[in-house]
Design a protein around this motif. Structure first.
Motif, PDB file in Angstrom:
ATOM      1  N   ILE A  26      -7.521   4.076   3.734  1.00 55.57           N
ATOM      2  CA  ILE A  26      -7.634   5.520   3.502  1.00 55.57           C
ATOM      3  C   ILE A  26      -8.822   5.918   2.641  1.00 55.57           C
ATOM      4  CG2 ILE A  26      -5.180   6.009   3.843  1.00 55.57           C
ATOM      5  CD1 ILE A  26      -4.846   5.920   0.829  1.00 55.57           C
ATOM      6  N   LEU A  27      -9.545   4.946   2.075  1.00 50.11           N
ATOM      7  CA  LEU A  27     -10.742   5.312   1.319  1.00 50.11           C
ATOM      8  C   LEU A  27     -11.834   5.719   2.309  1.00 50.11           C
ATOM      9  CD1 LEU A  27     -10.952   2.643  -1.530  1.00 50.11           C
ATOM     10  CD2 LEU A  27      -9.930   4.933  -1.584  1.00 50.11           C
ATOM     11  N   PRO A  28     -12.479   6.840   2.100  1.00 50.79           N
ATOM     12  CA  PRO A  28     -13.408   7.364   3.103  1.00 50.79           C
ATOM     13  C   PRO A  28     -14.727   6.601   3.197  1.00 50.79           C
ATOM     14  CG  PRO A  28     -13.438   8.746   1.144  1.00 50.79           C
ATOM     15  CD  PRO A  28     -12.326   7.750   0.946  1.00 50.79           C
ATOM     16  N   ALA A  57      -4.749   1.442  -1.552  1.00 52.63           N
ATOM     17  CA  ALA A  57      -5.856   1.349  -0.600  1.00 52.63           C
ATOM     18  C   ALA A  57      -6.322  -0.097  -0.497  1.00 52.63           C
ATOM     19  CB  ALA A  57      -7.006   2.247  -1.048  1.00 52.63           C
ATOM     20  N   THR A  58      -6.462  -0.576   0.734  1.00 57.00           N
ATOM     21  CA  THR A  58      -6.868  -1.966   0.955  1.00 57.00           C
ATOM     22  C   THR A  58      -7.977  -2.040   2.009  1.00 57.00           C
ATOM     23  OG1 THR A  58      -5.065  -2.213   2.555  1.00 57.00           O
ATOM     24  CG2 THR A  58      -4.637  -2.959   0.298  1.00 57.00           C
ATOM     25  N   HIS A  94      -3.810   2.875  -6.300  1.00 60.71           N
ATOM     26  CA  HIS A  94      -4.506   1.657  -6.708  1.00 60.71           C
ATOM     27  C   HIS A  94      -5.426   1.217  -5.583  1.00 60.71           C
ATOM     28  CE1 HIS A  94      -5.095  -2.266  -8.532  1.00 60.71           C
ATOM     29  NE2 HIS A  94      -4.537  -2.885  -7.521  1.00 60.71           N
ATOM     30  N   ALA A  95      -6.464   0.474  -5.903  1.00 61.77           N
ATOM     31  CA  ALA A  95      -7.365  -0.055  -4.880  1.00 61.77           C
ATOM     32  C   ALA A  95      -7.390  -1.574  -4.937  1.00 61.77           C
ATOM     33  CB  ALA A  95      -8.775   0.494  -5.072  1.00 61.77           C
ATOM     34  N   ALA A  96      -7.187  -2.189  -3.794  1.00 57.34           N
ATOM     35  CA  ALA A  96      -7.305  -3.641  -3.652  1.00 57.34           C
ATOM     36  C   ALA A  96      -8.219  -3.881  -2.452  1.00 57.34           C
ATOM     37  CB  ALA A  96      -5.935  -4.273  -3.460  1.00 57.34           C
ATOM     38  N   SER A  97      -7.993  -4.951  -1.716  1.00 62.50           N
ATOM     39  CA  SER A  97      -8.766  -5.190  -0.501  1.00 62.50           C
ATOM     40  C   SER A  97      -7.966  -6.075   0.426  1.00 62.50           C
ATOM     41  CB  SER A  97     -10.124  -5.831  -0.813  1.00 62.50           C
ATOM     42  OG  SER A  97     -10.905  -5.964   0.362  1.00 62.50           O
ATOM     43  N   ASP A 206       8.293 -10.615   3.748  1.00 59.60           N
ATOM     44  CA  ASP A 206       8.515 -10.290   2.340  1.00 59.60           C
ATOM     45  C   ASP A 206       8.332  -8.797   2.063  1.00 59.60           C
ATOM     46  OD1 ASP A 206       8.702 -13.102   1.032  1.00 59.60           O
ATOM     47  OD2 ASP A 206       6.957 -13.225   2.343  1.00 59.60           O
ATOM     48  N   PHE A 207       7.285  -8.210   2.646  1.00 61.10           N
ATOM     49  CA  PHE A 207       6.973  -6.806   2.398  1.00 61.10           C
ATOM     50  C   PHE A 207       6.474  -6.162   3.687  1.00 61.10           C
ATOM     51  CE2 PHE A 207       5.868  -9.206  -1.527  1.00 61.10           C
ATOM     52  CZ  PHE A 207       6.878  -8.719  -2.361  1.00 61.10           C
ATOM     53  N   VAL A 208       6.282  -4.856   3.635  1.00 58.21           N
ATOM     54  CA  VAL A 208       5.778  -4.124   4.798  1.00 58.21           C
ATOM     55  C   VAL A 208       4.622  -3.230   4.380  1.00 58.21           C
ATOM     56  CG1 VAL A 208       8.036  -4.128   5.930  1.00 58.21           C
ATOM     57  CG2 VAL A 208       7.387  -2.192   4.468  1.00 58.21           C
ATOM     58  N   GLY A 209       3.863  -2.783   5.377  1.00 56.90           N
ATOM     59  CA  GLY A 209       2.772  -1.854   5.114  1.00 56.90           C
ATOM     60  C   GLY A 209       2.513  -1.022   6.357  1.00 56.90           C
ATOM     61  N   THR A 210       1.819   0.102   6.189  1.00 52.75           N
ATOM     62  CA  THR A 210       1.510   0.937   7.349  1.00 52.75           C
ATOM     63  C   THR A 210       0.262   0.460   8.075  1.00 52.75           C
ATOM     64  OG1 THR A 210       0.079   2.519   6.181  1.00 52.75           O
ATOM     65  CG2 THR A 210       2.476   2.944   6.155  1.00 52.75           C
ATOM     66  N   ASP A 211      -0.693  -0.121   7.347  1.00 58.85           N
ATOM     67  CA  ASP A 211      -2.001  -0.480   7.909  1.00 58.85           C
ATOM     68  C   ASP A 211      -2.631   0.755   8.553  1.00 58.85           C
ATOM     69  OD1 ASP A 211      -4.213  -1.947   8.563  1.00 58.85           O
ATOM     70  OD2 ASP A 211      -3.248  -3.181  10.093  1.00 58.85           O
ATOM     71  N   VAL A 212      -2.411   1.907   7.949  1.00 60.41           N
ATOM     72  CA  VAL A 212      -2.851   3.170   8.537  1.00 60.41           C
ATOM     73  C   VAL A 212      -4.377   3.283   8.514  1.00 60.41           C
ATOM     74  CG1 VAL A 212      -2.633   4.477   6.367  1.00 60.41           C
ATOM     75  CG2 VAL A 212      -2.488   5.662   8.556  1.00 60.41           C
ATOM     76  N   HIS A 213      -4.928   3.666   9.679  1.00 58.99           N
ATOM     77  CA  HIS A 213      -6.363   3.902   9.819  1.00 58.99           C
ATOM     78  C   HIS A 213      -6.659   5.345  10.229  1.00 58.99           C
ATOM     79  CE1 HIS A 213      -6.538  -0.491   9.984  1.00 58.99           C
ATOM     80  NE2 HIS A 213      -7.857  -0.447   9.996  1.00 58.99           N
ATOM     81  N   HIS A 214      -5.744   5.949  10.993  1.00 57.49           N
ATOM     82  CA  HIS A 214      -6.001   7.262  11.572  1.00 57.49           C
ATOM     83  C   HIS A 214      -4.677   7.971  11.859  1.00 57.49           C
ATOM     84  CE1 HIS A 214      -5.053   4.957  15.154  1.00 57.49           C
ATOM     85  NE2 HIS A 214      -6.107   4.176  14.930  1.00 57.49           N
TER      86      HIS A 214
END
Length: 244
Positions: A26-28, A57-58, A94-97, A206-214
């Motif tokens: 989500i970081l532009p 943000a990753t 928070h920001a990671a990668s 273990d965990f979940v995420g959206t992996d949202v791009h759009h």
């Protein structure tokens, strides 16, 4: 006549209020996710309506494609926060990668601190074509540096669909797994959904995420589950509270 089978819920119905998303793009203007601050705002707004109150943000760190650095990601994160209004400013936690693990990654591992999701947890991914030849050695080097590897979307690596024993091998190496939520509704195809079901059934997630791009990713949360392991998925979603 009443149906003997309970209707499948929409994915959005499974997301509790106050949920944390630990995998997003989500970081532009920094990778293949959000392109502008307006796009970032729309994605955060969409995530908030689904139930997410925090978003980590990753952005990709992928040499020769997305040459992101820790400092560059942190600078983009701070600049983005300053441009956002509430509640979106607070949502961007928070920001990671998301680090592609290859030889270039090993060099980075030796020369600079990695951006972590929380504490020592680092989000990693593999090529969709083939796993690294020295995968076990790379995992060992990550752990030797004091990091806990968290593998993004293991269900999407097609080369493991016919070799599911590798999932067990990775778990035995103490690799955590993060499922993409949209895999549960068949967004990436039926074979990925089947792999997601297998991993949930084996209690490997273990965990979940959206992996949202759009915004198409946001809209897909209104699709119904096609997997069988709804209870295990709900439990994995609940475990994301660790990141609050």
């Amino acid at each position: 006549m009443f149906s003997l089978f309970k209707a499948k819920p929409k994915l959005s119905d499974l997301i509790p209020e106050g949920a944390v998303d630990i995998h997003s793009h989500i970081l532009p203007g920094i990778d293949d996710g959000a392109s502008t601050i307006s796009h970032t705002t729309k994605l955060l707004e969409g995530l908030n309506k689904i139930g997410f109150s925090k978003c980590i943000a990753t952005p990709h760190t992928l040499p020769e494609i997305w040459e992101n650095t820790s400092n560059g990601i942190k600078e983009t994160f701070q600049a983005t926060k300053e441009q956002l209004q509430e509640p979106h400013q607070t949502m961007l936690q928070h920001a990671a990668s998301e680090y592609m693990i290859n030889e270039a990654f090993l060099e980075r591992l030796q020369t600079e601190p990695l951006l972590t999701i929380k504490d020592n947890i680092v989000l990693i991914e593999m090529s969709y074509m083939n796993p690294p030849l020295a995968l076990k050695e790379i995992i060992f080097e990550i752990q030797l540096k004091g990091y806990q590897p968290l593998l993004a979307h293991p269900e999407r690596y097609l080369f493991y669909h016919q070799n599911t024993k590798m999932y067990q091998t990775l778990k035995e190496l103490d690799v955590k797994f993060q499922l993409n939520l949209l895999s549960s509704v068949g967004y990436y195809g039926s074979s990925v959904a089947t792999a997601a079901d297998f991993l949930l059934k084996e209690n490997y997630i273990d965990f979940v995420g959206t992996d949202v791009h759009h915004m198409k990713h946001i809209g897909a949360f209104e699709n119904k589950l096609i997997i069988k392991s709804e209870v295990a998925l709900r439990s994995a979603i609940e475990r994301n509270s660790y990141f609050k």
